[in-house]
Motif scaffolding. Structure first.
Motif, short mmCIF file in Angstrom:
data_model
loop_
_atom_site.label_atom_id
_atom_site.label_comp_id
_atom_site.label_asym_id
_atom_site.label_seq_id
_atom_site.Cartn_x
_atom_site.Cartn_y
_atom_site.Cartn_z
N GLN A 105 103.15 -24.40 -19.25
CA GLN A 105 103.33 -23.60 -20.47
C GLN A 105 102.08 -23.65 -21.33
OE1 GLN A 105 107.00 -25.09 -22.15
NE2 GLN A 105 108.22 -24.08 -20.59
N GLY A 106 101.78 -22.52 -21.95
CA GLY A 106 100.65 -22.44 -22.87
C GLY A 106 99.29 -22.37 -22.20
N LYS A 107 99.26 -22.05 -20.92
CA LYS A 107 98.00 -22.01 -20.18
C LYS A 107 97.61 -20.60 -19.73
CE LYS A 107 98.06 -26.79 -18.61
NZ LYS A 107 98.84 -27.27 -19.70
N GLY A 108 98.31 -19.59 -20.22
CA GLY A 108 97.96 -18.21 -19.91
C GLY A 108 98.57 -17.65 -18.63
N PHE A 109 99.47 -18.39 -18.00
CA PHE A 109 100.05 -17.90 -16.75
C PHE A 109 100.98 -16.72 -16.95
CE2 PHE A 109 99.12 -22.42 -15.53
CZ PHE A 109 98.07 -22.11 -14.67
N ALA A 110 101.69 -16.68 -18.07
CA ALA A 110 102.56 -15.53 -18.35
C ALA A 110 101.71 -14.27 -18.53
CB ALA A 110 103.41 -15.78 -19.59
N LYS A 111 100.58 -14.40 -19.17
CA LYS A 111 99.67 -13.26 -19.34
C LYS A 111 99.15 -12.78 -17.99
CE LYS A 111 95.35 -11.83 -21.52
NZ LYS A 111 94.25 -12.24 -22.41
N LYS A 112 98.71 -13.70 -17.15
CA LYS A 112 98.21 -13.34 -15.82
C LYS A 112 99.31 -12.68 -14.99
CE LYS A 112 94.75 -16.97 -15.54
NZ LYS A 112 94.33 -18.19 -14.83
N ALA A 113 100.52 -13.23 -15.05
CA ALA A 113 101.64 -12.65 -14.30
C ALA A 113 101.96 -11.26 -14.81
CB ALA A 113 102.86 -13.56 -14.40
N SER A 114 101.88 -11.06 -16.12
CA SER A 114 102.14 -9.74 -16.70
C SER A 114 101.11 -8.73 -16.23
CB SER A 114 102.14 -9.82 -18.23
OG SER A 114 103.20 -10.64 -18.68
N ILE A 115 99.85 -9.12 -16.26
CA ILE A 115 98.79 -8.21 -15.78
C ILE A 115 99.01 -7.86 -14.32
CG2 ILE A 115 96.31 -8.07 -15.26
CD1 ILE A 115 95.87 -9.80 -17.83
N ALA A 116 99.28 -8.86 -13.50
CA ALA A 116 99.49 -8.62 -12.07
C ALA A 116 100.68 -7.69 -11.83
CB ALA A 116 99.71 -9.95 -11.34
N LEU A 117 101.78 -7.95 -12.54
CA LEU A 117 102.98 -7.14 -12.35
C LEU A 117 102.77 -5.71 -12.82
CD1 LEU A 117 105.87 -7.01 -11.37
CD2 LEU A 117 106.59 -7.78 -13.63
N LEU A 118 102.12 -5.54 -13.96
CA LEU A 118 101.90 -4.19 -14.47
C LEU A 118 100.93 -3.41 -13.59
CD1 LEU A 118 101.92 -4.94 -18.29
CD2 LEU A 118 103.70 -3.82 -16.93
N ARG A 119 99.92 -4.06 -13.06
CA ARG A 119 99.03 -3.38 -12.09
C ARG A 119 99.83 -2.92 -10.88
NH1 ARG A 119 93.37 -6.77 -11.65
NH2 ARG A 119 92.52 -6.02 -13.62
N PHE A 120 100.68 -3.79 -10.37
CA PHE A 120 101.53 -3.44 -9.23
C PHE A 120 102.41 -2.24 -9.58
CE2 PHE A 120 105.83 -3.96 -7.43
CZ PHE A 120 105.56 -3.81 -6.08
N ALA A 121 102.98 -2.26 -10.75
CA ALA A 121 103.86 -1.15 -11.17
C ALA A 121 103.11 0.17 -11.23
CB ALA A 121 104.48 -1.47 -12.53
N PHE A 122 101.95 0.16 -11.85
CA PHE A 122 101.20 1.40 -11.99
C PHE A 122 100.54 1.86 -10.69
CE2 PHE A 122 101.31 0.30 -16.54
CZ PHE A 122 101.72 1.53 -17.05
#
Length: 125
Positions: A105-122
């Motif tokens: 927690q607090g290490k930016g993994f949620a941000k990285k996961a969000s970027i990866a998932l949104l790239r996949f979506a688009f």
């Protein structure tokens, strides 16, 4: 809908959940600092989680992923989802983000996961 995806981004991998993941997801989801972020914030039982998973498997507009960190911890650390996927309208929602492992927690993994998932979506969906 194909529910078998892997997405790599920097030091994380997202993979669609499997039945073997649902107990770990439930444990994370029941943590006080996580459950209180959800609309339904009660403790989930194993039976409720099994029923949820059966329902999830039948949905054609919902993809949930395990977040696996590959460098520091080399283990599953959380989950994230994209849902209400509408290919006709080219729309979806994303959320259900949780970093369940305290050490991650607090290490930016949620941000990285969000970027990866949104790239996949688009790019893929």
């Amino acid at each position: 809908m194909n529910k078998n995806h892997k997405i790599n981004y920097n030091d994380i991998e997202l993979r669609t959940i499997e039945e073997k993941d649902i107990e770990q997801i439930r444990i994370w989801r029941n943590k006080d600092n996580i459950k209180n972020k959800f609309l339904y914030s009660e403790i989930l039982t194993q039976e409720q989680q099994r029923k949820w998973y059966q329902s999830y498997k039948e949905k054609n507009d919902d993809l949930m992923f395990i977040i696996h960190e590959n460098t520091l911890f080399n283990k599953d650390i959380g989950a994230i989802a994209i849902y209400n996927i509408n290919n006709e309208n080219q729309s979806a929602e994303y959320g259900r983000v949780m970093i369940g492992e305290d050490c991650a927690q607090g290490k930016g993994f949620a941000k990285k996961a969000s970027i990866a998932l949104l790239r996949f979506a688009f790019e893929t969906l």
